[in-house]
Scaffold this motif. Structure first.
Motif, PDB file in Angstrom:
ATOM      1  N   UNK A 151       0.786  -1.241   0.000  1.00  0.00           N
ATOM      2  CA  UNK A 151       0.000   0.000   0.000  1.00  0.00           C
ATOM      3  C   UNK A 151       0.812   1.281   0.000  1.00  0.00           C
ATOM      4  N   UNK A 152       1.897   1.333   0.746  1.00  0.00           N
ATOM      5  CA  UNK A 152       2.645   2.585   0.835  1.00  0.00           C
ATOM      6  C   UNK A 152       3.374   2.917  -0.460  1.00  0.00           C
ATOM      7  N   UNK A 153       3.396   1.982  -1.419  1.00  0.00           N
ATOM      8  CA  UNK A 153       4.209   2.193  -2.611  1.00  0.00           C
ATOM      9  C   UNK A 153       3.460   2.038  -3.928  1.00  0.00           C
ATOM     10  N   UNK A 154       2.144   1.931  -3.897  1.00  0.00           N
ATOM     11  CA  UNK A 154       1.450   1.696  -5.171  1.00  0.00           C
ATOM     12  C   UNK A 154       0.869   2.978  -5.773  1.00  0.00           C
ATOM     13  N   UNK A 155       0.152   3.749  -4.968  1.00  0.00           N
ATOM     14  CA  UNK A 155      -0.399   5.008  -5.476  1.00  0.00           C
ATOM     15  C   UNK A 155      -0.765   5.899  -4.292  1.00  0.00           C
ATOM     16  N   UNK A 192      10.742  -2.263  -2.486  1.00  0.00           N
ATOM     17  CA  UNK A 192       9.516  -1.629  -1.995  1.00  0.00           C
ATOM     18  C   UNK A 192       9.349  -0.188  -2.487  1.00  0.00           C
ATOM     19  N   UNK A 193      10.103   0.193  -3.470  1.00  0.00           N
ATOM     20  CA  UNK A 193      10.126   1.577  -3.967  1.00  0.00           C
ATOM     21  C   UNK A 193       8.812   1.892  -4.695  1.00  0.00           C
ATOM     22  N   UNK A 194       8.282   3.126  -4.563  1.00  0.00           N
ATOM     23  CA  UNK A 194       7.012   3.468  -5.190  1.00  0.00           C
ATOM     24  C   UNK A 194       6.955   3.217  -6.697  1.00  0.00           C
ATOM     25  N   UNK A 195       5.776   2.811  -7.142  1.00  0.00           N
ATOM     26  CA  UNK A 195       5.485   2.476  -8.542  1.00  0.00           C
ATOM     27  C   UNK A 195       5.607   3.703  -9.450  1.00  0.00           C
ATOM     28  N   UNK A 196       6.101   3.507 -10.680  1.00  0.00           N
ATOM     29  CA  UNK A 196       6.071   4.577 -11.684  1.00  0.00           C
ATOM     30  C   UNK A 196       4.871   4.414 -12.624  1.00  0.00           C
ATOM     31  N   UNK A 222       3.284   8.648  -9.209  1.00  0.00           N
ATOM     32  CA  UNK A 222       2.902   8.045  -7.928  1.00  0.00           C
ATOM     33  C   UNK A 222       1.985   9.002  -7.161  1.00  0.00           C
ATOM     34  N   UNK A 223       2.235  10.292  -7.300  1.00  0.00           N
ATOM     35  CA  UNK A 223       1.355  11.328  -6.767  1.00  0.00           C
ATOM     36  C   UNK A 223       1.574  12.587  -7.591  1.00  0.00           C
TER      37      UNK A 223
END
Length: 573
Positions: free
Chosen positions: A32-36, A436-440, A450-451
């Motif tokens: 959750x913390x890394x998807x969107x 675990x790095x946020x999604x591009x 991501x945001x």
């Protein structure tokens, strides 16, 4: 001509076309913390996830597994739960969870949530009550408190080591200010282990399961399912396990104790008490040998258990064939489907892992000072490995971003790392931050989509822009489009329910199977791990390949290059 019968070895019988959904489902893990990130604070949240769910519908998965989103101080990325019935404000609210579940169901996606039963957070109300209570109290009986050894109780009750490094015991200060008892934590000191011999603990988790089933979830992935029960007397144990690896649990006093199965039979009764038979439990059980591992998926316990034998196997044809055959044989012995997996939030992404020296053990994280993966080779093998996995009978799970071919972030500086393993071992264990790095999502957008603020709780590597969703969607040959094509063909040809025959005689470095899906034509699944191209059997019609294949000249056979997989229509004998 077709491949003759004498070259076939039967490994697995087909399942009925009417089998329950979970026997051949493809799940997708969302961290959750890394998807969107919907609110732009740098950490993913439920509102952001809900907005991106159409990506998963279009990808073609059946279910979504969410890593923990419960109220937590986040010392271990949410696996330290303070309240199992509430959402951490970092991710949103219970109303957001209800909206997410409803949106997923509207899109035809089932929801599996993480359940963490081995331990709670130190901030859980139960543990706070235990700290305030006296030794021997009912409050302390819900955890594993013990007096220390030595004249003054100054030594831990035994010599157990934490999976995250350091000793597995922490001493508390009693209400009168004196040093007191010790509590067990197989993971971080902020994660005290529950005592599953306590009836109140068992009843509480039955109630937690009902709470989430009543909100509409379709199942639970159970963290550290092979833990929970500890050997009577808590005897010393000198062995130090590798973190999150398949260690021989036969001698361990805290892994894979027989008493765990009674607990899960009780959970299964709760699930089965709900109308229908479509709610499931998935075990994270790092257990060997396979005969012990499949005890978790007997008919009255878990529905699925992640196949870590397959994940742990290096890029070697003989060893992969052996792992696949052993897994199918073991699962068939209890009537359960194999559940294949190549990546998750705890291991180096397989697009990087397969680009490393395969003669060495799987690393727990990669730093800039370590040997670096061959990115091109790793992705080539990862695409082929995924085709192999999705061509096998049973269920499978994908990890967020693998459909983009995301590599491990191997150059994270020490000051941004958050995994407690890294900090408890003073950096000796790299830990899991790199996967675990946020999604591009969009190249060039803030935080690659991501945001909309550019804030990220972990920095993204530069290459993620080139691999963003908008750079791959609709692009022939992209990893995203390959995954979409594979998942559509897998469903169409019923590969997850298929019988499986091993095709022999194509070379020691070739893995080849014929899948016989119910009410579907035979499919050849072939991977060439050798140094020389291998010819497809005569008459085989290529359906999809992990890399482009050259056009054969005249009547020459189709050649499959090194580290390439093919699915082909297999002609009838």
């Amino acid at each position: 001509m077709s491949v003759p019968h004498r070259q076939m070895t039967s490994l697995h019988e087909a399942s009925p076309a009417t089998s329950p959904w979970w026997r051949d489902a493809v799940g997708y893990q969302v961290y959750p913390r890394s998807w969107a990130d919907g609110d732009g604070d740098g950490t993913g949240d439920l509102a952001g996830i809900a907005a991106r769910l159409p990506h998963l519908r279009d990808l073609g998965v059946d279910a979504v597994w969410f890593s923990p989103f419960y109220r937590s101080p986040q010392h271990d990325a949410g696996y330290d739960v303070a309240d199992y019935r509430d959402i951490d404000p970092l991710f949103g609210s219970l109303a957001d969870a209800d909206a997410l579940i409803a949106e997923a169901h509207e899109l035809g996606l089932r929801i599996v949530v993480d359940l963490v039963p081995n331990h709670t957070s130190e901030e859980h109300a139960w543990f706070q009550a235990a700290l305030a209570a006296a030794p021997g109290s009912p409050e302390r009986a819900r955890y594993i408190f013990r007096d220390g050894r030595g004249d003054d109780g100054g030594e831990p009750p035994n010599n157990w080591q934490s999976v995250f490094g350091g000793r597995a015991w922490t001493r508390v200060t009693e209400a009168d200010g004196r040093p007191g008892q010790w509590y067990l934590h197989l993971f971080d000191s902020s994660q005290p282990d529950l005592d599953w011999q306590n009836q109140q603990v068992r009843e509480e988790f039955h109630a937690i399961i009902r709470f989430w089933l009543d909100r509409g979830v379709d199942g639970f992935r159970v963290d550290v399912a092979h833990g929970l029960v500890k050997a009577e007397g808590l005897p010393d144990y000198d062995h130090r396990e590798r973190m999150l690896a398949e260690n021989d649990s036969s001698a361990s006093p805290y892994w894979d104790q027989d008493g765990v199965h009674e607990i899960y039979r009780g959970w299964r009764e709760v699930l089965d008490s709900y109308a229908g038979d479509d709610r499931i439990m998935v075990a994270e059980a790092w257990v060997t040998p396979s005969e012990r591992a499949v005890l978790y998926v007997r008919g009255d316990e878990f529905h699925q258990a992640f196949n870590f034998d397959f994940l742990e196997t290096p890029w070697d044809a003989a060893r992969l064939r052996e792992a696949i055959a052993d897994s199918l044989r073991a699962n068939d012995s209890v009537g359960a489907p194999a559940t294949w997996v190549l990546s998750n939030h705890d291991v180096v992404r397989h697009a990087s892992r397969l680009g490393l020296d395969q003669s060495r053990p799987r690393p727990n994280g990669i730093t800039a000072d370590d040997p670096q993966p061959d990115a091109e080779l790793g992705l080539r093998r990862a695409r082929a490995a995924t085709m192999l996995m999705l061509g096998l009978p049973g269920a499978a799970y994908l990890y967020q971003g693998e459909e983009l071919g995301l590599p491990e972030h191997t150059s994270l500086p020490a000051q941004v790392r958050q995994d407690p393993t890294f900090h408890r071992t003073d950096g000796a264990e790299t830990g899991r931050d790199g996967c675990r790095v946020p999604m591009p999502w969009e190249k060039g957008a803030p935080a690659h989509g991501f945001n909309d603020t550019g804030e990220t709780w972990l920095p993204q590597p530069e290459v993620y822009g080139e691999l963003a969703v908008d750079q791959q969607v609709g692009v022939p040959g992209s990893t995203l489009e390959l995954y979409r094509e594979l998942l559509a063909l897998r469903r169409e040809r019923r590969l997850g329910l298929g019988g499986l025959e091993q095709v022999d005689g194509l070379g020691d470095d070739v893995i080849a199977y014929r899948s016989l899906g119910p009410d579907a034509p035979a499919t050849l699944v072939l991977v060439n791990l050798g140094e020389q191209p291998v010819a497809l059997p005569e008459g085989a019609r290529v359906l999809v390949s992990s890399e482009p294949l050259g056009e054969p000249a005249g009547g020459d056979p189709v050649l499959v290059p090194t580290d390439v997989a093919v699915w082909a229509e297999q002609p009838a004998d």
